[in-house]
Design a protein around this motif. Sequence first.
Motif, mmCIF file in Angstrom:
data_model
loop_
_atom_site.group_PDB
_atom_site.id
_atom_site.type_symbol
_atom_site.label_atom_id
_atom_site.label_comp_id
_atom_site.label_asym_id
_atom_site.label_seq_id
_atom_site.Cartn_x
_atom_site.Cartn_y
_atom_site.Cartn_z
ATOM 1 N N GLY A 50 0.798 -1.218 0.000
ATOM 2 C CA GLY A 50 0.000 0.000 0.000
ATOM 3 C C GLY A 50 0.829 1.265 0.000
ATOM 4 N N ARG A 51 0.233 2.346 0.500
ATOM 5 C CA ARG A 51 0.916 3.640 0.578
ATOM 6 C C ARG A 51 0.853 4.170 2.005
ATOM 7 N N LEU A 52 1.857 4.988 2.365
ATOM 8 C CA LEU A 52 1.957 5.509 3.719
ATOM 9 C C LEU A 52 2.016 7.027 3.692
ATOM 10 N N PHE A 53 1.026 7.674 4.320
ATOM 11 C CA PHE A 53 1.099 9.109 4.598
ATOM 12 C C PHE A 53 1.940 9.251 5.872
ATOM 13 N N SER A 54 3.147 9.764 5.723
ATOM 14 C CA SER A 54 4.120 9.661 6.815
ATOM 15 C C SER A 54 4.259 10.921 7.658
ATOM 16 N N GLY A 55 3.492 11.983 7.356
ATOM 17 C CA GLY A 55 3.647 13.209 8.140
ATOM 18 C C GLY A 55 5.095 13.661 8.152
ATOM 19 N N ASP A 56 5.635 13.914 9.350
ATOM 20 C CA ASP A 56 7.047 14.287 9.483
ATOM 21 C C ASP A 56 7.903 13.124 9.976
ATOM 22 N N HIS A 57 7.290 11.964 10.181
ATOM 23 C CA HIS A 57 8.025 10.837 10.755
ATOM 24 C C HIS A 57 9.101 10.325 9.803
ATOM 25 N N LEU A 58 8.773 10.227 8.532
ATOM 26 C CA LEU A 58 9.694 9.664 7.539
ATOM 27 C C LEU A 58 9.711 10.595 6.343
ATOM 28 N N LEU A 59 10.829 11.304 6.169
ATOM 29 C CA LEU A 59 10.994 12.277 5.099
ATOM 30 C C LEU A 59 12.150 11.843 4.205
ATOM 31 N N PRO A 60 12.118 12.221 2.915
ATOM 32 C CA PRO A 60 13.096 11.646 1.983
ATOM 33 C C PRO A 60 14.525 12.136 2.140
ATOM 34 N N LEU A 118 6.715 -2.457 7.786
ATOM 35 C CA LEU A 118 5.460 -2.332 7.040
ATOM 36 C C LEU A 118 5.700 -2.381 5.533
ATOM 37 N N ASN A 119 6.846 -1.867 5.094
ATOM 38 C CA ASN A 119 7.280 -1.923 3.694
ATOM 39 C C ASN A 119 6.228 -1.393 2.721
ATOM 40 N N PRO A 120 5.821 -0.116 2.858
ATOM 41 C CA PRO A 120 4.869 0.436 1.889
ATOM 42 C C PRO A 120 5.493 0.566 0.509
ATOM 43 N N ALA A 121 4.648 0.481 -0.503
ATOM 44 C CA ALA A 121 5.133 0.637 -1.876
ATOM 45 C C ALA A 121 5.611 2.062 -2.125
ATOM 46 N N GLU A 122 4.970 3.026 -1.479
ATOM 47 C CA GLU A 122 5.309 4.435 -1.674
ATOM 48 C C GLU A 122 5.008 5.198 -0.395
ATOM 49 N N VAL A 123 5.839 6.199 -0.124
ATOM 50 C CA VAL A 123 5.645 7.064 1.037
ATOM 51 C C VAL A 123 5.239 8.449 0.543
ATOM 52 N N LEU A 124 4.166 8.979 1.125
ATOM 53 C CA LEU A 124 3.682 10.316 0.804
ATOM 54 C C LEU A 124 3.872 11.186 2.050
ATOM 55 N N PRO A 125 5.015 11.874 2.142
ATOM 56 C CA PRO A 125 5.326 12.652 3.356
ATOM 57 C C PRO A 125 4.651 14.014 3.332
ATOM 58 N N ALA A 126 4.780 14.744 4.427
ATOM 59 C CA ALA A 126 4.184 16.075 4.529
ATOM 60 C C ALA A 126 5.123 17.172 4.039
ATOM 61 N N GLN A 178 8.646 17.980 1.155
ATOM 62 C CA GLN A 178 9.546 17.553 0.085
ATOM 63 C C GLN A 178 8.795 16.802 -1.016
ATOM 64 N N HIS A 179 8.864 15.468 -1.083
ATOM 65 C CA HIS A 179 8.274 14.763 -2.215
ATOM 66 C C HIS A 179 8.027 13.300 -1.866
ATOM 67 N N ALA A 180 7.167 12.659 -2.655
ATOM 68 C CA ALA A 180 6.893 11.233 -2.474
ATOM 69 C C ALA A 180 8.134 10.421 -2.830
ATOM 70 N N PHE A 181 8.271 9.226 -2.212
ATOM 71 C CA PHE A 181 9.430 8.390 -2.498
ATOM 72 C C PHE A 181 9.107 6.927 -2.228
ATOM 73 N N THR A 182 9.973 6.059 -2.725
ATOM 74 C CA THR A 182 9.838 4.618 -2.505
ATOM 75 C C THR A 182 10.990 4.134 -1.618
ATOM 76 N N ASP A 183 11.062 2.834 -1.385
ATOM 77 C CA ASP A 183 12.091 2.204 -0.551
ATOM 78 C C ASP A 183 12.095 2.762 0.865
ATOM 79 N N ALA A 184 10.948 2.663 1.517
ATOM 80 C CA ALA A 184 10.871 3.087 2.921
ATOM 81 C C ALA A 184 11.857 2.338 3.808
ATOM 82 N N PRO A 185 12.027 1.001 3.656
ATOM 83 C CA PRO A 185 12.999 0.311 4.518
ATOM 84 C C PRO A 185 14.412 0.868 4.374
#
Length: 345
Positions: A202-212, A246-254, A256-263
């Motif tokens: 799936g996808r993860l809205f990460s707020g400020d927790h995980l930024l690229p 959790l290994n989301p397919a894509e991270v949508l942070p609050a 910068q920009h969306a990104f992949t490879d959350a792990p």
Amino acid sequence: MTQVTDHGGGVRSIRVPIPDNPLGTTLVHLVDTDLGPVLIDTGWDDPASWDALADGLTACGVSVAEVHGVVITHHHPDHHGLSGKVREASGAWIAMHALDTAIVRRTRENRPDRWFSYMADKLASSGAPEEHVAQLRAARTARLSTGLPTFAPALPDREIVPGELLDLAGRRLRAIWTPGHTPGHVCLHLEETHPAALPGNGRLFSGDHLLPRITPHIGLYEDPDDATVADPLGDYLDALERVGRLNPAEVLPAHQHAFTDAPGRVRELLAHHEDRLTGLLALLSTPLTAWQLAERMEWNRPWDQIPFTSRNIAVSEAEAHVRRLVKLGRAEAVTGSDPVTYVAL
């Protein structure tokens, strides 16, 4: 820069400016639901920010009045600031984790002069020099003489419960509690197939927790009436590992920009903080206060170029890191020291 980005699958992001801030913008995400659009965060409470949010919604084919609900990742004003105005314009509900709601309530109920006094005492106990603390006391006196404005962020009317699906008709959005940046920070896991069929969960809205490209501030959010000694960095690192699994397919942070490879990004952040803790241990070969630690830590500019407010934030982050070392048994507070000094074990 394009104001609106369509991420597919009924998810878009709107760039909302943050006044006088190097981050530049907050990415407010718009999620379509069967009962109407829902916002994830809202942006800073500023006329230009409001106009950008309203214009972005219009570009998405909806108006502010049509917003059905607002989900807040955390209480900071670049995320929660416009929530009240959105609710006034639309009747939307606002949802937030209970721990951050408690901070919002405390902000609304506490007198601003009490906050100034608490911060001055906190800085003094961290070893800040008198000339620095005096600026805060002078600001308090000046603002008391002219009348202190009331800061009253909107009180949420729904609670985000970790592990549960949010009540969004036609969508599967699950709350993941990720404390550290704030006590009640949440990420939001969209448990739906990625619209571009990217591999992952799936996808993860990460707020400020995980930024690229940047690391979120990890500081202290303590209740002056609560003597509990928190470990926000430990909380953050634990939550990072859970998000990585959790290994989301894509991270949508609050930001910068969306990104992949959350792990992979999680591994980078874990390594960054371990390096920082190792560096602090070397500094603590002799006893130092939290202020002295902050002076010696590496920041994005030399200490003598860091402005007054940012120094307060830096000291808070230094103390969060040294608390982690104490919790791990790698450092300790020196008995009887005043202000408190810490030393490596």
